[in-house]
Structures are given as C-alpha cells and as structure tokens.
Write an enzyme that holds these catalytic residues in place. Sequence first.
Site, PDB file in Angstrom:
ATOM      1  CD  GLU A  34      -2.970  -0.961  -0.156  1.00 52.04           C
ATOM      2  OE1 GLU A  34      -2.866   0.123  -0.826  1.00 52.04           O
ATOM      3  OE2 GLU A  34      -3.522  -1.678  -0.467  1.00 52.04           O
ATOM      4  CE1 TYR A 117      -6.588   2.861  -0.511  1.00 52.10           C
ATOM      5  CE2 TYR A 117      -4.383   2.895  -0.175  1.00 52.10           C
ATOM      6  CZ  TYR A 117      -5.370   2.325  -0.713  1.00 52.10           C
ATOM      7  OH  TYR A 117      -5.188   1.235  -1.453  1.00 52.10           O
ATOM      8  CG  ASP A 135      -8.350   4.427  -4.151  1.00 47.98           C
ATOM      9  OD1 ASP A 135      -9.502   4.341  -4.283  1.00 47.98           O
ATOM     10  OD2 ASP A 135      -7.479   3.724  -5.017  1.00 47.98           O
TER      11      ASP A 135
END
Length: 353
Positions: A34, A117, A135
């Site tokens: 991520e 996020y 996102d």
Amino acid sequence: MSEIADKLIDWYGVNGRDLPWRRTRDPYRIWLSEVILQQTRIAQGMDYYLRFVARFPDVGALAAADEDEVLKLWQGLGYYSRARNLHAAARQVVERYGGRFPAAYADVRSLKGVGDYTAAAVCSIAYDAPCAVVDGNVYRVLSRLFDLDLAIDTAEGRKAFAALADEQLDRRRPARYNQAIMDFGALQCTPANPSCNDCPLRDECLSLAAGTVAERPVKAGRTRIRPRYLNYLHLECGGRIALRRRPEGDIWQGLYDLPAIESDRPLDFTELAAAPPFRDMFGTLPYRLVRTIRMPKHQLSHQTLHAAYHRLALDAWPSAAGGWTLVPYEQLEDYAIPRLLDRYFERIGNSDS
DNA sequence: GAAACGTGGGT
DNA sequence: TACCCAAGTTT
C-alpha cells in the site's frame, strides 16, 4: 446488501488482477504494498515490492536496516518521504508492538506514513475490518455513480465522499469489496475513456444517464509549477567525487546529490564562476573545467528543473568539502540518488569518461 | 488547510 | 506540447 456492492464484487471475481500482495494476508506485506502504491501505478511499483519483500521478509528485518539502504532500494520510485516513513514505522512496530504488526485501526493509523487510506486498506484487506478505503479510484467511481459535482480536493468533498464510501462498504466482506471498487476504478471506470458500454453498473450510473461521466470527478484547484535552475558541480579529485546529502525542507530529502548552486535563470559556466557562492567555495583554488552538460527539463509534480552539470577536475578539495561525502567512483552505486543525477551518470558513461 | 513532495505513462 | 493522472501523507 447493496446491489452495487454485489455487482462490483461479481465484476472483481472475473476481472480482478492477480497480484503478489493479494496472495497473502500478512499485514506487513499488505502495508508495504500500500505504501509503495501511494500515488504510484502497479506497473511502476511491482519490482520494488518484490525487491523489498526479498530483502526485508518481515517488519523486523526492515526495522533493522539502515535508512540509507531503504532509500537505496527505493531509488527511482519518488516521494522519498514514503521510504523514510516506512522505515521509521517499522521501528515503531518493533518498539511499540514487539515486532508484531498491529491490527487495530487506531494503532495502524498511528504509524508514520500511514494516513486514512492506508490504515483502512491494511485493516480491511489483512483483517477484514469494516473500513472503507477512499482513494482516487473510489472518488471517481462514486462521483460518477451518484453524479456528484462536489470537488474531491476540498475538505467538504473529502468528508462527504468518505461518508458515502462508508455507506457503500459491504460489511460482510470488506477486503473483497475494497479491492473490487479500486480495481473497478483502475480498469473499468477509468479517468479517460471509461468502458461504459459493457459496464455492469450502467443501469445505476447517474452520471452516465446525465452525460456527465467525462466531467467526474470534479476538482477545485490547481497548484502551480515553478521553474528552478540548478547549476551542479561534478567535482572530482583523486578518483573520488563529491556528494552531498539533500537537506530537510527541499526536494529529494535524504538522497545524495551533487553540490549545486541555484540561480533564478540559466547561467553559463563563466557567469556561474563569477557568482559569489562559487567564489566563496573555491576562492583561488585551481580547477579545470572538463565539460558542461545541460540536461533536458526534469519535471517534478510541482517544479520544473533546469539542470546543468559542470565537471571540474581538482588537485585539492575546497574547504566546503567538509560538508560533502567524497566517494570513490566504484562506490557510487551504494548511494541513493535522484533520477536526474542517475540520468546524468548514464549520459557520461556511468563512472568515468 | 493549501502546498509540498517524484516519477512515468497516457491522451 | 501540455496537461492529467496514479491504491496519499505530512506540514
């Protein structure tokens, strides 16, 4: 029991991508992926992910590394604060959680470089926690689906979209739903030329009905790009080259670079040599100008860099060398450098010539 | 809270 | 060429 969620997940079952970080539930690897994928395309980040996992199989290995090594592995990916924060966060995990990656959203969110996020992504994907990710893909999909003209880059817009995303989240299977909507945004509901023809949500898409698909999402502001003129000094003496670590508060923090004198316009070498910063640095110290190379414009997200490299052969280092790292050419590859400098070295033939 | 922070690919 | 965009976060 949203019909939309079901359709997204059905779509994902057929079109979802098979990616390395989807073959694990290891929160460390999911977190790593991520962070690498923040503002970064999969194609660009893939190799970095594989190299990071190979070199740092777990969070303890990452925490034990030197920051310079992490930056070196990150070289070329951009947004280097991600690498510094990644490393710092690994150490936080070791210190605060005994090396065991936390599971609670608040704990994950507290790590360096982890925002709303990333915390939601890690907690939902690794632990199936009911956290909706928001996102760029989610903004686009939701703004089109509900035909919202609320700007996504304002506080009000972000808040509204976060609430809507939370509403739409499939709480029975958050991991699958979150990945589904992101893949859907990346592959089907694309920024330009979305595939509305064969879209499984074409019946419920309000912007398709309204003909506003191309105008979604709405963005408010534009930050402007400023030019910078960097007069680099490629200084060599006794087979060594001078590097300087990029300082805080400027681009490429933590990376190594050549010493540079900045100007407000392009300078040729004669002008540069007459400028006070240059004279302060060299005084009467002799040097020989080997050559000057002007690089093509180097575009950052917020600056256009005009760089010239002046290669100077020295018999002795100036006193300013105290702030530099004097590196034998053959060890240059150990230092993390910006793409621009990498390209300069490519241009002159790697180490010598 | 607006601006800073990289790089590469697409139109 | 000139934008826009990409699984954002920090200050």
